[in-house]
Design a protein around this motif. Structure first.
Motif, PDB file in Angstrom:
ATOM      1  N   VAL A  30       5.564   7.279   6.930  1.00 50.32           N
ATOM      2  CA  VAL A  30       6.025   6.535   5.754  1.00 50.32           C
ATOM      3  C   VAL A  30       5.754   6.808   4.237  1.00 50.32           C
ATOM      4  O   VAL A  30       6.832   7.133   3.407  1.00 50.32           O
ATOM      5  N   ILE A  31       4.571   7.916   4.209  1.00 47.23           N
ATOM      6  CA  ILE A  31       4.341   8.040   2.860  1.00 47.23           C
ATOM      7  C   ILE A  31       5.258   9.136   2.600  1.00 47.23           C
ATOM      8  O   ILE A  31       5.832   9.281   1.180  1.00 47.23           O
ATOM      9  N   ASP A  90       5.150   3.714  -4.138  1.00 48.09           N
ATOM     10  CA  ASP A  90       5.363   5.355  -4.283  1.00 48.09           C
ATOM     11  C   ASP A  90       4.553   5.491  -5.914  1.00 48.09           C
ATOM     12  O   ASP A  90       4.227   4.607  -6.500  1.00 48.09           O
ATOM     13  N   GLY A 144       8.846   7.940   1.890  1.00 51.47           N
ATOM     14  CA  GLY A 144       8.852   7.222   0.509  1.00 51.47           C
ATOM     15  C   GLY A 144       8.923   8.105  -0.474  1.00 51.47           C
ATOM     16  O   GLY A 144       9.674   7.673  -1.336  1.00 51.47           O
ATOM     17  N   ALA A 168       6.033  -4.062   3.992  1.00 53.24           N
ATOM     18  CA  ALA A 168       7.089  -3.178   3.227  1.00 53.24           C
ATOM     19  C   ALA A 168       7.981  -4.371   2.501  1.00 53.24           C
ATOM     20  O   ALA A 168       8.489  -5.274   3.091  1.00 53.24           O
ATOM     21  N   THR A 207      -3.931  -4.269  -2.226  1.00 51.40           N
ATOM     22  CA  THR A 207      -2.804  -3.693  -1.375  1.00 51.40           C
ATOM     23  C   THR A 207      -2.774  -4.399   0.092  1.00 51.40           C
ATOM     24  O   THR A 207      -3.624  -4.623   0.844  1.00 51.40           O
ATOM     25  N   GLU A 226      -0.458  -4.164   3.713  1.00 55.32           N
ATOM     26  CA  GLU A 226       0.595  -3.134   4.421  1.00 55.32           C
ATOM     27  C   GLU A 226       1.737  -3.938   4.891  1.00 55.32           C
ATOM     28  O   GLU A 226       2.255  -4.055   6.124  1.00 55.32           O
ATOM     29  N   MET A 282       0.417   8.074  -4.660  1.00 52.59           N
ATOM     30  CA  MET A 282       0.423   7.167  -3.725  1.00 52.59           C
ATOM     31  C   MET A 282      -0.801   6.614  -3.155  1.00 52.59           C
ATOM     32  O   MET A 282      -1.905   7.533  -3.512  1.00 52.59           O
ATOM     33  N   ARG A 284       0.959  -1.141  -0.009  1.00 50.46           N
ATOM     34  CA  ARG A 284       0.067  -0.078  -0.009  1.00 50.46           C
ATOM     35  C   ARG A 284       0.861   1.198   0.060  1.00 50.46           C
ATOM     36  O   ARG A 284       0.626   2.475  -0.277  1.00 50.46           O
ATOM     37  N   SER A 285       2.239   1.123   0.213  1.00 43.58           N
ATOM     38  CA  SER A 285       3.172   2.115   0.349  1.00 43.58           C
ATOM     39  C   SER A 285       3.541   2.159  -0.833  1.00 43.58           C
ATOM     40  O   SER A 285       4.847   3.278  -0.990  1.00 43.58           O
ATOM     41  N   LEU A 297       1.779   6.134   8.810  1.00 44.41           N
ATOM     42  CA  LEU A 297       1.495   5.883   7.598  1.00 44.41           C
ATOM     43  C   LEU A 297       1.662   7.105   6.868  1.00 44.41           C
ATOM     44  O   LEU A 297       2.577   7.083   5.834  1.00 44.41           O
TER      45      LEU A 297
END
Length: 789
Positions: free
Chosen positions: A681-682, A571, A685, A656, A652, A654, A619, A568-569, A678
C-alpha cells in the motif's frame, strides 16, 4: 722911395701871385730872388764884383741875403710875416765899398692868407642849468688869426641847434667875437649834453676857417618826480608762501640825477594796517616781501599804494598801486555739515522720501574748491543736489528692516585739487519695524507620529512659527482651528500652548480605533492689524504591539488542544493541518510566523513558518508511534513579540479514505493490512502521489493560475481561502488584520469556517457551518462561533 714903390703891395702881391702860380711852393721859397738890387740901384754889374757889398739888416737878417756877384736880394729863409714883427717891415742897410756907399732899404712884408683862424681852446665847456631861461647869453672865447686885414677873422658860424645860436660882436680894435645865446629852454632829461661846433672864418681868398667844440652840459634841477615802471601792479601770490618770500621788486626811476634821483620807497596812508602787517617794503630797493604767513581763506586780496620820493630839495614823489591776489592752494579739506537727519525711520517709508539734508563747503577756490559728493556703494538711496552746495539723500528702493535693520551711510566729499583732499561723514539710519510680515512656519505641513496608548497630556510636538518683525509685531499666539470628527471637537483631543506652540494630546489613542487626525493650527501676531498664517497638522497614530495573535484555525472548542486523526497511509507531503492566526495590530506588528515548540518526531512533520501548513515529510512507518504531539507557536513581529500556541494531537488509524469526486461523500473503509500489504500500500500510494504531483505541476505550468475544479482535493485537510468571495489556493497567507471575506474550508470535517465582514468598529465573527456537499464527518464537532475582539 723908388724901391719902396717897387715893393708896393700890389706889385709884391703880383710877384707873389706870380711865384705861386709858377708853381713855387711856399716851402720852396727859400733861394728865391726877391729883387735885383744892382739894377734897381743903378750899379754897374761889371764892377760890382770888384766892390764889396755888405747887407746889414737891422732886424730879421736871417730871412734875406744878397748875392755879391749879381747884386740880387735872395730870400735866405721862408718869410713869415706873423713871426717878424707887428710892423710887417724889414729894415736893412746895403753897404757898398770902393767907394763906400750906404743904402737904407725897408722891405714891407705884404700879408697873404696863410693862417687859418684858431681858437685858444679846442674845446669849450659850458655848464648850463636846465632851469635857465631862454635868451640867456654866454660868452665864448674868440678865435685869433695872425693874418691881418681882410685875411683876419671875418665872422663866426655855429652848428645847427634848436636850443642855441650865436651873436657876433666887434671890438674897438676891430676884432670879432661871438656870444652863445640860449634860444630854447633845456631839458637835461631829454638831452643832458649838447655838442656844438663854433667855426671862425677869415676874409681871405680863399677863406680859411678854424673850429672849436662847445660842450654844453645841462645841469640838473629837481624837476622830475620819480616814476614807476607801471602805474599799477597785479601780482598772484601763492598762499602759505614762506616768510621772507620776495613778492615783487618795485622799480621807480627819476630822470634827474644825483640826489634828485635818489629814491626812497614807502607805503602811503591808503595802505591798510593789515597789509602792512602782512608785507614789508624795503625803502631802499622797493622789494616787497612776505612778513607773516598768508592764508587765502582769511584774506584773498591785498591792496597797497607805494610812494617813491626823491631826495632832492623839495623832493618830488610818484606812486603806484599794488594788488596782491592770493592764489589758493589745496590746503583745506572739504567739510560736510548735516542740516537735517532723523536717525530712525519706518521701514515702509515711501520711495522718494528725503532722509538726510547735508551741505558741503571748501574754503579753497577754483578747482580746489570744486567738490564731488557721493555715498557709499550698495545702499538703496540716491543723492540729489537740491541747490548750490546742498544735497538730499532720497530713498530709491523699498526698505525692508527684516533684510537690513540699519544702514551705515557714509558721505564722502572730494575736491578737485592736486592732490585731491576729501572728508567723510558716516550716519547710522535705523529702520523702525512695521507689521509687514505674516508668521511663517518652517514647514507647510507637519506630520506627527504618536504611538498609541500614549499618556494623556503628553507633549506631541512643538509647532512654532517665526515672525521677522519686532516687538508686538513679533509676539505670536497659537490656535487650533476647530474641526469636529465624529461629533468630537479637536479641542477635546488636542491642546496647544498659545505662547510657544507646544502641542499636547488630551487623551489616549488606540490605533485599532483611530489611526490619524488632520487639522490646522493658526499663528497670529500681535500687530495692528494682526497678521496670521496656518499650517496643516497630520497626526498619525503609530501602532504598538499591544494585541496578541489569535489562532483561528484549527478550531478548538475548548482549551488549546486539537485532536486529529489521520490515516497511517498518508503520503509524503500531505497537508496534515494548517495553523492560521490573526493579529489586529498594524501590518508590521501583525506579521505572523509559525514555529514548532514541540515535535514528537522532527523527521516526520514540517511546518511552513509563513503560512502555518503542517505537512508530512515522509510516510509513516511501523516504527512510528501512533500518537504524535505537535505544539505550534504563532508569533507576531512586534517588539517585544507576542504569541499564541496551539497543541495538535495526531492519531494514526489504519483506515483509507476514498477519493471523492464532484463533491460527493465517499465513506471510508478501514481494513487491517498485513505487513506485506502495508508495504504494498505504501509503495502504491507513493507512486500514486508522485503521479498526482506530476500532473498538478504540469497543470500549474500551463495554466499559471489555479482554477476551481470539481474534483475533490486529494487530502481531506486542505484549506481553501477566499477574498471577496473568490476561492484561493490553500497556500494563500493573508496578513490583513480585518480578513475581509475570508473563507476557510475544512474539507476533512465537512465544515466551512467563515470570517464574515462586519461594519467598521464591530467585532470579527468566525463560524463553522455544515457543508452542503454531504461529506462524511469523521468527528462530531458541533457548529460553533469564535468572536475576536
Amino acid at each position: 722911395e723908388l724901391y719902396h714903390r717897387r715893393f708896393h703891395p700890389g706889385l709884391q702881391r703880383c710877384l707873389l701871385v706870380q711865384l705861386v702860380s709858377s708853381g713855387d711852393q711856399e716851402r720852396k721859397a727859400k733861394g728865391s730872388v726877391v729883387a735885383n738890387l744892382a739894377t734897381d740901384l743903378g750899379l754897374d754889374l761889371k764892377t760890382l764884383g770888384r766892390r764889396k757889398i755888405r747887407l746889414d739888416t737891422l732886424s730879421n737878417k736871417k730871412y734875406l741875403d744878397i748875392n755879391k756877384e749879381s747884386g740880387e736880394l735872395v730870400i735866405f729863409e721862408r718869410i713869415d710875416r706873423e713871426n717878424i714883427s707887428m710892423t710887417c717891415f724889414i729894415k736893412m742897410e746895403v753897404t757898398l765899398e770902393n767907394p763906400v756907399r750906404i743904402f737904407n732899404i725897408e722891405i714891407e712884408i705884404v700879408d697873404i692868407n696863410d693862417n687859418a683862424p684858431q681858437f685858444r681852446r679846442d674845446t669849450i665847456h659850458l655848464d648850463i642849468s636846465e632851469s635857465t631861461s631862454a635868451g640867456e647869453r654866454f660868452s665864448l672865447s674868440n678865435a685869433v688869426d695872425p693874418d691881418i686885414g681882410t685875411n683876419s677873422i671875418k665872422t663866426y658860424y655855429l652848428s645847427e641847434s634848436e636850443h642855441f645860436d650865436i651873436k657876433i660882436q666887434t671890438g674897438r680894435d676891430g676884432s670879432k667875437f661871438a656870444d652863445l645865446i640860449l634860444t630854447q629852454a633845456l631839458d637835461r632829461e631829454a638831452q643832458a649834453i649838447h655838442n656844438l661846433i663854433l667855426t671862425a672864418v677869415d676874409g681871405g681868398v680863399p677863406a680859411r676857417s678854424g673850429t672849436a667844440s662847445i660842450i654844453v652840459r645841462v645841469l640838473d634841477t629837481n624837476d622830475n618826480a620819480p616814476k614807476f615802471d607801471r602805474e599799477s601792479y597785479s601780482i598772484n601770490l601763492m598762499e602759505n608762501s614762506p616768510i621772507g618770500f620776495l613778492v615783487v621788486k618795485l622799480n621807480a626811476t627819476d630822470l634827474d640825477e644825483g640826489s634828485n634821483s635818489d629814491i626812497v620807497y614807502s607805503f602811503s596812508l591808503y595802505t591798510s594796517e593789515k597789509t602792512q602787517e602782512t608785507f614789508t617794503l624795503n625803502a631802499e630797493n622797493g622789494e616787497i616781501r612776505v612778513k607773516e604767513m598768508i592764508n587765502y581763506e582769511d584774506f584773498r586780496i591785498y591792496d597797497m599804494e607805494v610812494i617813491a620820493t626823491d631826495k632832492g630839495v623839495n623832493g618830488l614823489s610818484g606812486q603806484c598801486k599794488v594788488t596782491i591776489l592770493i592764489t589758493d592752494m589745496n590746503d583745506n579739506h572739504p567739510e560736510i555739515s548735516i542740516k537735517s537727519f532723523s536717525s530712525q525711520v519706518k521701514e515702509n517709508v515711501a520711495v522718494g522720501t528725503v532722509i538726510v539734508v547735508i551741505s558741503v563747503s571748501d574754503k579753497d577756490s577754483g578747482k580746489n574748491g570744486q567738490l564731488d559728493v557721493h555715498i557709499s556703494d550698495k545702499l538703496p538711496f540716491t543723492l540729489k543736489e537740491s541747490s548750490d552746495s546742498y544735497y538730499e539723500l532720497l530713498v530709491s528702493e523699498p526698505l525692508d528692516r527684516e533684510k537690513v535693520p540699519e544702514y551705515d551711510i557714509t558721505f564722502t566729499v572730494t575736491d578737485r585739487g592736486t592732490p585731491p583732499l576729501s572728508d567723510n561723514e558716516t550716519l547710522t539710519l535705523e529702520l523702525l519695524d512695521v507689521n509687514d510680515n505674516i508668521p511663517q512656519f518652517p514647514q507647510s505641513h507637519y506630520t506627527i507620529q504618536v504611538i498609541e496608548n500614549n499618556a494623556p497630556g503628553a507633549l506631541l510636538s512643538s509647532v512654532t512659527a517665526h515672525d521677522p518683525d519686532l516687538h508686538e509685531n513679533q509676539y505670536l499666539v497659537y490656535f487650533i482651528i476647530e474641526k469636529e470628527i465624529v461629533n468630537t471637537s479637536m479641542s477635546m483631543l488636542f491642546s496647544i500652548n498659545p505662547e510657544n506652540g507646544n502641542l499636547y494630546a488630551l487623551k489616549t489613542f488606540d490605533y485599532e480605533i483611530e489611526k490619524e487626525f488632520l487639522f490646522h493650527i493658526e499663528a497670529r501676531d500681535s500687530g495692528v492689524p494682526p497678521l496670521s498664517s496656518n499650517v496643516t497638522v497630520h497626526i498619525i497614530i503609530m501602532d504598538q504591539n499591544d494585541n496578541t495573535p489569535v489562532i483561528v484555525s484549527p478550531w478548538r472548542a475548548h482549551g488549546s488542544v486539537v485532536e486529529e486523526k489521520i490515516p497511517r497511509s498518508t503520503d509524503k507531503g500531505t497537508l496534515i493541518a494548517k495553523v492560521i492566526a490573526i493579529d489586529t495590530d498594524s501590518v508590521h506588528n501583525s506579521r505572523i510566523t509559525y514555529q514548532f515548540l514541540q515535535n514528537t518526531d522532527a523527521t516526520l512533520f514540517s511546518l511552513d513558518q509563513y503560512n502555518g501548513e503542517i505537512r508530512t515529510m515522509r510516510m509513516f512507518s511501523y516504527r512510528d508511534s501512533r500518537h504524535q504531539r505537535l505544539v505550534v507557536v504563532a508569533k507576531d513581529n512586534g517588539e517585544p513579540a507576542l504569541s499564541a500556541t496551539v497543541t495538535i494531537k495526531l492519531s494514526t488509524v489504519e483506515t483509507a479514505l476514498k477519493t471523492y469526486a464532484d463533491m460527493t461523500e465517499v465513506p471510508l473503509e478501514y481494513d487491517i493490512f498485513s505487513d506485506l500489504n502495508l508495504y504494498l500500500v505504501i509503495g502504491l500510494g507513493s507512486v500514486s502521489f508522485l503521479l498526482l504531483i506530476t500532473i498538478l505541476v504540469t497543470i500549474v505550468l500551463k495554466c499559471q493560475k489555479p482554477k476551481p475544479s470539481k474534483v475533490a482535493p486529494p487530502c481531506r485537510n486542505s484549506v481553501i481561502s477566499e477574498r471577496n468571495s473568490t476561492i484561493a489556493d490553500s497556500t494563500l497567507v493573508s496578513n490583513d488584520a480585518y480578513w475581509y471575506s475570508l473563507f476557510l474550508a475544512e474539507t476533512r470535517k465537512g465544515k466551512l469556517v467563515v470570517r464574515q465582514p462586519v461594519p467598521k468598529g464591530a467585532r470579527y465573527i468566525v463560524s463553522s457551518i455544515p457543508r452542503s456537499t454531504g461529506l462524511t464527518e469523521t468527528s462530531d464537532s458541533a457548529a460553533s462561533t469564535l468572536q475576536v475582539g
